[in-house]
Design a protein around this motif. Structure first.
Motif, short mmCIF file in Angstrom:
data_model
loop_
_atom_site.label_atom_id
_atom_site.label_comp_id
_atom_site.label_asym_id
_atom_site.label_seq_id
_atom_site.Cartn_x
_atom_site.Cartn_y
_atom_site.Cartn_z
N ARG A 1 53.84 36.78 48.52
CA ARG A 1 54.72 35.79 47.89
C ARG A 1 55.25 34.80 48.93
NH1 ARG A 1 57.99 35.14 43.10
NH2 ARG A 1 56.67 36.70 42.10
N LEU A 2 55.62 35.33 50.12
CA LEU A 2 56.14 34.45 51.17
C LEU A 2 55.07 33.45 51.63
CD1 LEU A 2 58.17 36.93 53.45
CD2 LEU A 2 59.08 35.05 52.06
N VAL A 3 53.82 33.93 51.69
CA VAL A 3 52.71 33.05 52.12
C VAL A 3 52.39 32.04 51.01
CG1 VAL A 3 50.26 33.02 52.78
CG2 VAL A 3 51.78 34.77 53.68
N GLY A 4 52.70 32.42 49.76
CA GLY A 4 52.43 31.54 48.63
C GLY A 4 50.99 31.60 48.17
N LEU A 5 50.45 32.83 48.10
CA LEU A 5 49.04 32.99 47.70
C LEU A 5 48.89 32.71 46.20
CD1 LEU A 5 48.26 36.34 49.59
CD2 LEU A 5 47.60 34.03 50.26
N SER A 6 47.70 32.33 45.84
CA SER A 6 47.43 32.04 44.43
C SER A 6 46.50 33.10 43.86
CB SER A 6 46.78 30.66 44.31
OG SER A 6 45.57 30.66 45.06
N GLY A 7 46.38 33.13 42.54
CA GLY A 7 45.41 34.00 41.87
C GLY A 7 45.88 35.42 41.66
N PHE A 8 47.22 35.59 41.51
CA PHE A 8 47.72 36.96 41.30
C PHE A 8 47.31 37.47 39.92
CE2 PHE A 8 50.91 40.06 39.94
CZ PHE A 8 50.83 40.94 41.00
N ASP A 9 46.80 38.68 39.91
CA ASP A 9 46.36 39.28 38.65
C ASP A 9 46.88 40.72 38.59
OD1 ASP A 9 45.12 40.29 36.45
OD2 ASP A 9 43.06 39.98 37.16
N PRO A 10 47.82 41.03 37.67
CA PRO A 10 48.37 42.39 37.59
C PRO A 10 47.27 43.45 37.41
CG PRO A 10 49.62 40.91 36.20
CD PRO A 10 48.43 40.13 36.67
N ALA A 11 46.21 43.11 36.70
CA ALA A 11 45.14 44.09 36.47
C ALA A 11 44.45 44.42 37.79
CB ALA A 11 44.12 43.53 35.48
N LEU A 12 44.26 43.41 38.63
CA LEU A 12 43.64 43.62 39.94
C LEU A 12 44.53 44.53 40.80
CD1 LEU A 12 41.36 42.68 41.98
CD2 LEU A 12 43.05 41.04 42.79
N LEU A 13 45.84 44.26 40.72
CA LEU A 13 46.79 45.07 41.49
C LEU A 13 46.74 46.53 41.05
CD1 LEU A 13 49.13 45.11 43.56
CD2 LEU A 13 50.69 44.74 41.66
N ARG A 14 46.70 46.75 39.74
CA ARG A 14 46.63 48.12 39.21
C ARG A 14 45.35 48.81 39.68
NH1 ARG A 14 48.97 45.86 34.62
NH2 ARG A 14 46.95 45.57 33.60
N GLY A 15 44.24 48.07 39.57
CA GLY A 15 42.94 48.63 39.96
C GLY A 15 42.90 49.01 41.43
N LEU A 16 43.42 48.11 42.28
CA LEU A 16 43.40 48.38 43.72
C LEU A 16 44.38 49.50 44.09
CD1 LEU A 16 42.97 44.90 45.43
CD2 LEU A 16 41.43 46.84 45.52
N SER A 17 45.48 49.58 43.35
CA SER A 17 46.45 50.67 43.60
C SER A 17 45.80 52.01 43.32
CB SER A 17 47.69 50.51 42.72
OG SER A 17 48.34 49.32 43.04
N ALA A 18 45.05 52.08 42.21
CA ALA A 18 44.36 53.33 41.86
C ALA A 18 43.32 53.67 42.93
CB ALA A 18 43.72 53.21 40.50
N LYS A 19 42.58 52.64 43.37
CA LYS A 19 41.56 52.88 44.40
C LYS A 19 42.20 53.31 45.72
CE LYS A 19 37.66 50.79 44.95
NZ LYS A 19 36.64 49.79 45.26
N THR A 20 43.37 52.74 46.01
CA THR A 20 44.08 53.10 47.24
C THR A 20 44.51 54.57 47.19
OG1 THR A 20 44.90 50.86 47.46
CG2 THR A 20 46.06 52.53 48.72
N LEU A 21 44.95 54.99 46.01
CA LEU A 21 45.35 56.39 45.83
C LEU A 21 44.16 57.31 46.11
CD1 LEU A 21 47.52 58.45 44.84
CD2 LEU A 21 46.53 58.19 42.56
N VAL A 22 42.99 56.93 45.56
CA VAL A 22 41.80 57.76 45.76
C VAL A 22 41.41 57.77 47.24
CG1 VAL A 22 39.35 58.04 45.22
CG2 VAL A 22 40.97 57.41 43.42
N SER A 23 41.40 56.60 47.87
CA SER A 23 40.99 56.55 49.28
C SER A 23 41.96 57.33 50.16
CB SER A 23 40.83 55.10 49.77
OG SER A 23 42.07 54.54 50.06
#
Lengths: 262, 270
Positions: A145-167
């Protein structure tokens, strides 16, 4: 009840340790660095004025655009292979400190089953690592948010969170071998050397057909940090389960049966 | 009543080194037993075997009538110990170190305060263990060993790092524990004077073997008397001694103190 007491004691030892809090700071610095690279790529003018750092940042991101998917992907990779190494540091510290600080002999003469100490240490290690990994998420969101990135997608965040848990779980399955080396060698250094060696193994085998069968390459392949290698198979997860069981068994065997000549 | 420590035929080898060989010990309940030996004599290895930190290659150990193999938790809950050097969690305070030990030995909450008072650690209660002097680290280790009011204390060099006043204080404390509480104290030391003053019995270990045991009476009396014979004819004096039939011109008996005895038995110079 006895195990809960042992668990309490292990948490108390960690709570007052500087290493615990330092690890959260290190993760914060890692995310800040990742965010900083994003900011440089997003601001080419600033990148040019910083010279080499701009080139380095570009290499790290593989020329991808500075968006939320890129940034979250980077965090995911850090949580995978980076997490495996960091977890090795944590395990080496939790198990090795009893020997470095000379408290193992006291611990092993207590009227408490020795196996409880081993299991409690794995529990606190797992929780510490889980909190550290979870810590990446709010940090990443703030940095992005501080950097001001674009293209935020809650679904992507959820997916990567699940993958992070597995890894993270995959990384955890390899850590008991680090614990065994720490108790067998009565200190941190051999365990840390071993962890760095496994990183080399992960990288070397990750690009070969052996990748899905080498525990550390499996973690690298899953997180994507070992590059584009062969796909994981069901047997890969069995290899990690066997690695976990072997490490746990060896650590228990040492603490319960081996001579303590500290 | 069973012995506090009963060990028979203990043996331990580390590679080519035979650290302990055929060592047997019998420590009675309520006594203070001094375990003397030079560096590398096998004191610490014996203590580690007694506490289950090292597996003996041979021999049997019973502590307070039970074997660690049969009832490890039960036996260890009745024993307090510290091995070789003072060690505590450096990031925790004195109180926190003792509190963790209290939880693991399931002792009453008041025991932490009591043992800090006993070892004069109240002034350092909230100081981190890493910031304690060597003497106070030793006191903390002693406090931990005594916290759960054990029937048997196994102490490896308990006076290490203590100043002379501290040594006297710990000596009084151990004496009280044995005399009033009925606790048994098994302590190794290389401080001969300390052991001589405190111990009811002394065992001297050398090259892994128990070479002699002395009780308090023998310690006080000096069990070996050196006789100096001043004779005009040395050969005649020899003959006289052999035959024990000639009256010596002059005899002077010198009681051998523990230091001399120790050095004689362990190959040092008196």
């Amino acid at each position: 009840m006895i195990f809960l007491n042992v668990l309490y004691v292990e948490f108390a030892k960690l709570r007052r340790s500087k290493v615990t809090w330092l690890s959260f700071l290190v993760y914060a610095v890692m995310i800040a660095m990742a965010g900083f690279f994003m900011w440089i790529i997003k601001n080419p003018g600033a990148a040019e004025s910083l010279g080499l750092l701009g080139q380095k940042a570009d290499l790290t991101l593989g020329g991808k655009s500075p968006t939320w998917p890129t940034f979250l992907g980077l965090i995911f990779e850090m949580a995978g292979m980076g997490g495996m190494i960091f977890l090795a540091f944590i395990v080496a510290y939790v198990f090795g400190r009893e020997y470095v600080e000379g408290t193992a002999k006291t611990m092993l003469t207590l009227p408490t089953p020795r196996a409880y100490f081993v299991l409690a240490k794995f529990v606190v290690t797992g929780l510490w690592f889980a909190l550290l990994t979870a810590w990446l998420l709010p940090l990443g969101l703030v940095a992005g948010r501080l950097v001001g990135l674009s293209g935020f997608d809650p679904a992507l965040l959820r997916g990567l969170s699940a993958k992070t848990l597995v890894s993270s779980l995959l990384a955890f399955s390899a850590c008991p071998l680090v614990a065994w080396i720490a108790v067998e060698t009565r200190g941190y250094f051999a365990a840390l050397g071993y962890a760095i060696f496994t990183l080399v193994l992960a990288s070397v085998f990750g690009h070969t057909g052996w990748g899905p069968w080498i525990p550390w390459s499996i973690i690298g392949l899953y997180s994507g940090m070992a590059g584009t290698g062969p796909a994981l198979v069901a047997g890969s997860y069995a290899v990690l389960a066997a690695t976990f069981a072997l490490g746990l068994g060896l650590t228990l065997r040492h603490e319960v049966l081996a001579d303590n000549v500290q | 009543m069973t012995s506090a420590i009963s060990a028979h035929g203990l043996a331990k080898r580390f590679g080519q080194v035979r650290a302990v060989r055929d060592l047997s010990l019998e420590v009675r309940r309520g006594e203070i037993y001094g375990f003397l030996g030079r560096n590398g004599a096998g004191k610490t290895t014996t203590i580690r075997m007694l506490l289950g930190l090292i597996r003996p290659d041979g021999g049997e150990i019973r502590l307070l009538g039970s074997s660690l193999r049969e009832d490890r938790a039960g036996v260890l809950s009745r024993i307090g110990c510290f091995v070789e050097s003072a060690a505590s969690y450096p990031n925790l305070t004195v109180r926190e170190n003792l509190e963790l030990h209290r939880r693991l030995t399931r002792s009453p909450k008041a025991s932490v305060g009591e043992v800090m008072g006993l070892l004069k650690l109240e002034d350092y209660a909230d100081r981190r263990a890493s910031r304690l002097s060597l003497g106070n680290k030793q006191r903390l280790s002693l406090a931990r060993a005594m916290l759960h009011k054990p029937e048997l204390l196994v102490l490896d060099e308990p006076a290490n790092g203590l100043d002379p006043a501290g040594i006297v204080e710990i000596r009084g404390l151990l004496r009280r524990l044995a005399d009033i509480e009925g606790a048994t104290v098994f302590m190794s030391s290389h401080l001969l004077d300390e052991v001589e003053q405190l111990a009811d019995r002394v065992g001297i270990v050398h090259e892994g073997r128990l070479v002699e045991e002395l009780d308090r009476a023998q310690l006080r009396k000096g069990s070996r008397v050196a006789i100096e014979v001043d004779a005009s004819d040395a050969e005649a004096a020899d003959r006289a001694l052999e035959a024990a039939g000639i009256k010596a011109l002059r005899q002077m008996g010198v009681a051998e103190d523990l230091e001399s005895r120790f050095l004689r038995l362990t190959g040092g110079k008196a």
